[in-house]
Scaffold this motif. Structure first.
Motif: not given
Length: 167
Positions: A16-27
């Motif tokens: 793929s031309a563009l890719y993003a990964l984002n993550d976070i811990d949630v309480k």
């Protein structure tokens, strides 16, 4: 180790031309985060840029096969929910309305329970001339920044929901 998005072949990040990964811990528990994600018409209650979302296929929440529309950073888009595993996985395929280049995107969410809440991961791939020009050339990094803002606001909203006193 956390699960990641299950990619349809045509949307694999490697091609793929563009890719993003984002993550976070949630309480907050997965069920609280899930409720916020599937309530698409109310995303703007915690993420103001998503104030023009409409579920087109009936129902008040996203579901497997649901079709919905949204206007994101000024561009009207048509979306189709392709993966729906309650409290765990949600994904959709996107096309830009009026775009004749065949550009498309795939956006997935994965929620993994943790000892003190859950881990939220979102990944998106985009391909085709529209996305390459708009987000690759004109606004590099915008996809990552947009999603980072979204996951941070989602986490705050879920944590605020848990903090509310019982009625």
């Amino acid at each position: 180790m956390y699960d990641k998005v299950i990619w349809p072949e045509q949307y694999d990040p490697k091609s793929s031309a563009l890719y993003a990964l984002n993550d976070i811990d949630v309480k907050a528990p997965p069920e609280v985060v899930w409720k916020l994600l599937v309530d698409a018409e109310n995303w703007s209650s915690y993420f103001p840029p998503e104030d023009r979302v409409k579920i087109l296929s009936g129902g008040s929440e996203l579901a497997l096969g649901a079709r919905f529309s949204r206007v994101t950073v000024g561009f009207p888009m048509s979306l189709h929910v392709t993966e729906y595993e309650p409290f765990t996985r949600l994904a959709w395929e996107t096309t830009v309305d009026g775009d004749e280049t065949g550009s498309s995107a795939y956006h997935g969410w994965v929620i993994t329970p943790t000892d003190d809440g859950c881990h939220v991961l979102t990944e998106e791939t985009q391909q085709g001339p529209f996305f390459v020009e708009e987000l690759g050339r004109r606004h590099p990094g915008a996809l990552y920044r947009y999603h980072q803002d979204w996951v941070e606001r989602l986490a705050r909203a879920a944590e605020a929901e848990v903090a509310k006193p019982a009625a």
